[in-house]
Design an enzyme around this catalytic site. Structure first.
Site, PDB file in Angstrom:
ATOM      1  N   LYS A 126       5.319  32.954  43.186  1.00 57.20           N
ATOM      2  CA  LYS A 126       6.446  31.971  42.719  1.00 57.20           C
ATOM      3  C   LYS A 126       5.862  31.187  41.342  1.00 57.20           C
ATOM      4  CE  LYS A 126      10.895  31.136  43.676  1.00 57.20           C
ATOM      5  NZ  LYS A 126      11.714  31.922  44.490  1.00 57.20           N
ATOM      6  N   ASP A 166      15.286  31.438  39.208  1.00 60.34           N
ATOM      7  CA  ASP A 166      15.492  30.648  40.554  1.00 60.34           C
ATOM      8  C   ASP A 166      16.345  29.612  39.940  1.00 60.34           C
ATOM      9  OD1 ASP A 166      14.326  30.641  43.492  1.00 60.34           O
ATOM     10  OD2 ASP A 166      14.125  28.309  42.727  1.00 60.34           O
TER      11      ASP A 166
HETATM   12  N1  GLU Z   1      14.107  33.239  43.174  1.00 61.46           N
HETATM   13  C1  GLU Z   1      14.792  34.398  43.972  1.00 61.46           C
HETATM   14  C2  GLU Z   1      14.378  34.293  45.355  1.00 61.46           C
HETATM   15  O1  GLU Z   1      14.041  33.298  46.008  1.00 61.46           O
HETATM   16  C3  GLU Z   1      14.611  35.801  43.536  1.00 61.46           C
HETATM   17  C4  GLU Z   1      13.350  36.365  42.937  1.00 61.46           C
HETATM   18  C5  GLU Z   1      13.301  37.517  42.172  1.00 61.46           C
HETATM   19  O2  GLU Z   1      14.450  38.045  41.853  1.00 61.46           O
HETATM   20  O3  GLU Z   1      12.013  38.054  41.929  1.00 61.46           O
HETATM   21  O4  GLU Z   1      13.950  35.260  46.139  1.00 61.46           O
END
Ligand code: GLU
Length: 445
Positions: A126, A166
């Site tokens: 992340k 996100d």
């Molecule tokens: N941010 C999204 C999550 O919390 C998607 C992440 C992604 O698609 O890599 O899973």
């Protein structure tokens, strides 16, 4: 909590002071894992938990940029590459003033288990920044994204680390980030980012996937009680991408979504939210929910209080972490709540989760219920790798199958460990065992 795990937990908390959200995410997972370690002492011997709680790599960097007045602005950028046992690090970027290392680590930690549950070959990571996109012009957002990528590019790649969106990062930002990556590297490496535009390597259904997936997962939970979304009264929090698509999907299954919120207030629309108008106000105009209430009759706009003051039979928290506390949970339960599907990451506080579970409310934790977004990102990576693009119907069917599969994995794991219906336990154990087995197989790294 299991005494052996308590000692590991204490060390993790002491080594990561001041990271409250990371602590919360770790403790919640540890509470589920005692029985796994009874069955698998080899995980303890190999210090799997200690390793899992220490990110493989953490990158923090300066992001300098100039605003429209020509003033220099400085933000902080993060990428936490948490675990690559199952595949390249995968997870979104969050641009929000609240972002600091503790938030990125909680999100990255949850992402490991979420991604494992999808059954797709993706590790957990992340990133993000404390940059606040609110009120910024397109040109400012572009300059910020270009500066952010000028540092990040050296750490990512289709086989290394694949960021996505996100909170605060959507199609516009992914476009600017991809453009800068391509310019610096001189490579059209589609698989380095997901959430791309449909004409340049994106996947159909990716924008809808998190919200749709949350509703599909919740529908599977409701089926176990012989019911469905049809006829339910639903409250959704938030009004971003996840929330809007959750509203759309729940209503397509026969529910009436009577409320949603933004950071200024919430609307109550007893006739059921008009998704077209909601998209126009929030996605096209980047406006406020108040504008929705001014354009449709019979809609109340409430500035004070919480959207959880509105009664519902199904609650879909799709805004942000710790937005639904124990008091709100107790009030919802008193007024007839039967199910909660978390579209956001960790939106329910630990007290709220306890209230739901004690009351026998169906509770789908984010790492299971909202996994449709990242799962569809993995489908985007598949399409990029084969230089192909799939139809909406095919991709939506894949998403549905994945969400039904995640529900099944959580439910059957909970059964296997003697706690039927406990989706928290099922998700934590189901995700953990997969990652732990892969880590054992790959040796001490
Ligand atoms: N941010 C999204 C999550 O919390 C998607 C992440 C992604 O698609 O890599 O899973």
């Amino acid at each position: 909590m299991d005494a052996r795990l308590e000692a590991i937990r204490d060390t993790v908390l002491a080594r990561n002071p001041g990271e409250a959200e990371f602590h919360q995410a770790v403790v919640e997972v540890f509470e589920s894992l005692g029985p796994v370690h009874d069955r698998h002492p080899e995980f303890l011997e190999a210090a799997i938990l200690e390793r899992l709680c220490e990110p493989e790599r953490q990158i923090i960097f300066r992001v300098p940029w100039t605003d429209d007045q020509g003033r220099v602005q400085i933000n902080r950028g993060f990428r936490v590459e948490f675990n690559s046992a199952l595949g390249p690090y995968k997870g979104g970027l969050r641009f929000h003033p609240s972002v600091y290392l503790g938030i990125v680590k909680f999100l990255g930690f949850e992402q490991i288990f979420k991604n494992a549950l999808t059954g797709m070959p993706i590790g957990g990571g992340k990133g993000g920044s404390d940059f606040d996109p609110r009120g910024r012009s397109d040109a400012e957002v572009m300059r910020f994204c270009q500066s952010f990528m000028t540092e990040l590019y050296r750490h990512i790649g289709e086989y290394t680390d694949v960021p996505a969106g996100d909170i605060g990062v959507g199609g516009r930002e992914i476009g600017y980030l991809f453009g800068q990556y391509k310019r610096i590297t001189n490579r059209y490496e589609s698989g380095v980012l997901t959430g791309k535009g449909i004409s340049w390597g994106g996947s159909l259904v990716r924008p809808e996937a998190t919200g749709f997936g949350t509703v599909i997962f919740t529908e599977e939970m409701l089926k176990t009680r012989g019911t469905s979304f049809d006829g339910q009264r639903v409250v959704v929090s938030g009004s971003g991408n996840v929330a809007i698509n959750a509203v759309a999907k729940a209503q397509s299954l026969g529910a009436t979504v009577v409320a949603c919120s933004d950071s200024s207030g919430y609307i109550v629309d007893e006739a059921g939210i008009d998704v077209g108008l909601l998209r126009q106000v929030k996605e096209v105009e980047r406006g406020r929910l108040k504008d929705y209430s001014l354009r449709r009759s019979g809609v109340a706009y409430v500035e004070a209080g919480s959207v959880w003051d509105v009664d519902a039979t199904v609650a879909l928290p799709c805004a942000t972490q710790n937005e639904l506390d124990g008091d709100a949970a107790a009030r919802l339960v008193r007024n007839g709540l039967i199910a909660v599907g978390e579209g956001a990451n960790m939106p329910s506080t630990r007290e709220a989760v306890a209230v739901f579970q004690e009351a026998g409310v169906l509770f789908g934790p984010g790492k299971a219920a909202n996994a449709g977004g990242v799962a569809t990102s993995a489908l985007e990576m598949q399409q990029n790798a084969s230089r192909d693009s799939w139809s909406f119907e095919h991709t939506e069917q894949r998403l549905t199958d994945i969400m039904v599969g995640i529900h099944h994995r959580c439910a059957s794991t909970a059964d296997e460990y003697g706690e039927p219906g406990n989706y928290v336990l099922g998700a934590n154990i189901g995700g953990f065992v997969k990652v732990a087995d892969a880590m054992l197989a790959q040796g001490l790294i």
